[in-house]
Design an enzyme around this catalytic site. Structure first.
Site, PDB file in Angstrom:
ATOM      1  N   ASP A 100      -2.307  -0.183   7.571  1.00  0.00           N
ATOM      2  CA  ASP A 100      -3.511  -0.732   8.435  1.00  0.00           C
ATOM      3  C   ASP A 100      -4.085   0.540   9.078  1.00  0.00           C
ATOM      4  OD1 ASP A 100      -5.670  -2.291   8.813  1.00  0.00           O
ATOM      5  OD2 ASP A 100      -4.827  -3.514  10.403  1.00  0.00           O
ATOM      6  N   ASN A 117      -9.274  -8.832   0.806  1.00  0.00           N
ATOM      7  CA  ASN A 117     -10.028  -7.609   1.022  1.00  0.00           C
ATOM      8  C   ASN A 117     -11.241  -7.562   0.045  1.00  0.00           C
ATOM      9  OD1 ASN A 117      -7.102  -5.644   1.738  1.00  0.00           O
ATOM     10  ND2 ASN A 117      -8.554  -6.409   2.911  1.00  0.00           N
TER      11      ASN A 117
END
Ligand code: IPE
Ligand code: IPE
Ligand code: MG
Length: 249
Positions: A29, A77
Site C-alpha cells: 500500500d 479496487n
C-alpha cells in the site's frame, strides 16, 4: 538496482535461521501517496512498486523464506478511476511478460489467486503461461492476489461445498477446517506467518481473511515503493522477537 541486488545473497547475521517466517504476506500500500509526495502521477508509484516486489522476492530467495504472497489488486479496487484500473491491468501484463525469464532463472513458482476469469483476456493468457511455465520450479512460492477478495473467496468455497452436499457427495458433518481450506484459492499453501502492510493503514482490506487467523502483523509508515531490503530486514527482526502463543500460554 542490479548492484544492490547481487550484493544481497546472505541472510543478515542477526536473523536466526530457525525463526524465519516460512510464508510472508504483503499488502503493498501507499503507491499513490508515494507519487503524490513527489508531484508525480499515481501510476508512477505503481511502476516503482514493482521494483519493491522484485526486491522482496529476491530477499525471500536469499534469506530462506519459502513463500511470498502479495496483494496486487482487490475486488474493491475496480472502484478506482478507469484510467488507473486500466493502467494496472496493462502493467501486470507487461511485468509478467518481461519478468518471466527471470522468474524461471530464479526457480520461482508463481501462482495467481482471485477471481481471474473477469480479468482482461490478454492478461489471463500471461497469467496462465507464467503459472504453467513455472509449475515445476522448486524455489520460492510466489502468490499474487489479483482481483482478490477474502469474502468472495470464502463465499465461493461455501458454494462449492454446498453443491457437493446437495449432490449427495458430502455429508454436512464432513465439513471441517481442512476440507474448507481445500476449497480456498490458496489450497496447498501454508498460512502466512507474517503480514506486512506498508503506508501506515491498520486494516486488512479484505485480504486473506481466513488464512491470516494467526499471522503476526507488522505495519510500517513507509510507502510501498520505499520499502527496501533494510526495511524488510527490520520487519523480520521484529517478527523474530515476537512470542507466538496461538491461544495457549
Ligand atoms: C497500493 O497503493 C496499490 C494498489 C492498491 C493497486 P495505492 O494505490 O492504494 O496507494 P495509496 O494508498 O492511494 O497511497
Ligand atoms: C489494499 O489497498 C489493496 C491492495 C494493496 C491491492 P487499498 O489501498 O485498496 O486499501 P484501502 O482502500 O486503503 O483499505
Ligand atoms: Mg491504498
Amino acid at each position: 538496482m542490479t548492484a544492490k541486488l547481487t550484493a544481497l545473497q546472505h541472510r543478515p547475521a542477526d536473523l536466526i535461521a530457525e525463526r524465519m517466517p516460512q510464508h510472508v504476506a504483503v499488502i503493498m500500500d501507499g503507491n499513490g501517496r508515494w507519487a503524490k509526495q513527489r508531484g508525480l502521477p499515481r501510476i508512477m508509484g505503481h511502476k516503482r512498486g514493482v521494483d519493491t516486489l522484485k526486491l522482496l522476492l529476491r530477499c525471500c530467495n536469499d534469506w530462506g523464506i519459502g513463500a511470498l504472497t502479495a496483494y496486487a489488486f482487490s475486488t474493491e479496487n475496480w472502484g478506482r478511476p478507469e484510467e488507473e484500473v486500466e493502467f494496472l491491468m496493462v502493467l501486470f501484463e507487461r511485468v509478467l511478460r518481461r519478468e518471466l525469464a527471470e522468474l524461471m532463472a530464479e526457480n520461482v513458482r508463481i501462482r495467481f489467486v482471485g477471481n481471474l476469469a473477469v480479468l482482461p483476456a490478454s492478461l489471463q493468457q500471461e497469467i496462465e503461461r507464467s503459472m504453467v511455465d513455472t509449475a515445476q520450479n522448486t524455489g520460492v512460492q510466489f502468490t499474487v492476489a489479483t482481483n482478490y477478495g477474502g469474502r468472495q473467496e470464502i463465499v465461493q468455497a461455501c458454494r462449492a461445498i454446498a453443491h457437493q452436499v446437495k449432490q449427495g457427495n458430502l455429508e454436512p458433518e464432513e465439513v471441517n477446517d481442512a476440507l474448507f481450506e481445500r476449497h480456498l484459492y490458496t489450497q496447498g499453501l501454508a498460512d502466512p506467518d507474517l503480514l506486512i502492510r506498508t503506508s501506515g493503514e491498520m486494516r486488512i482490506s479484505n485480504f486473506l481473511l481466513w488464512q491470516l487467523a494467526y499471522a503476526e502483523m507488522y505495519i510500517t509508515d513507509t510507502f510501498w515503493p520505499d520499502f527496501d531490503h533494510e526495511e524488510f530486514h527490520r520487519a523480520l527482526v521484529n517478527y523474530q522477537q515476537r512470542h507466538r502463543r496461538f491461544g495457549k500460554l
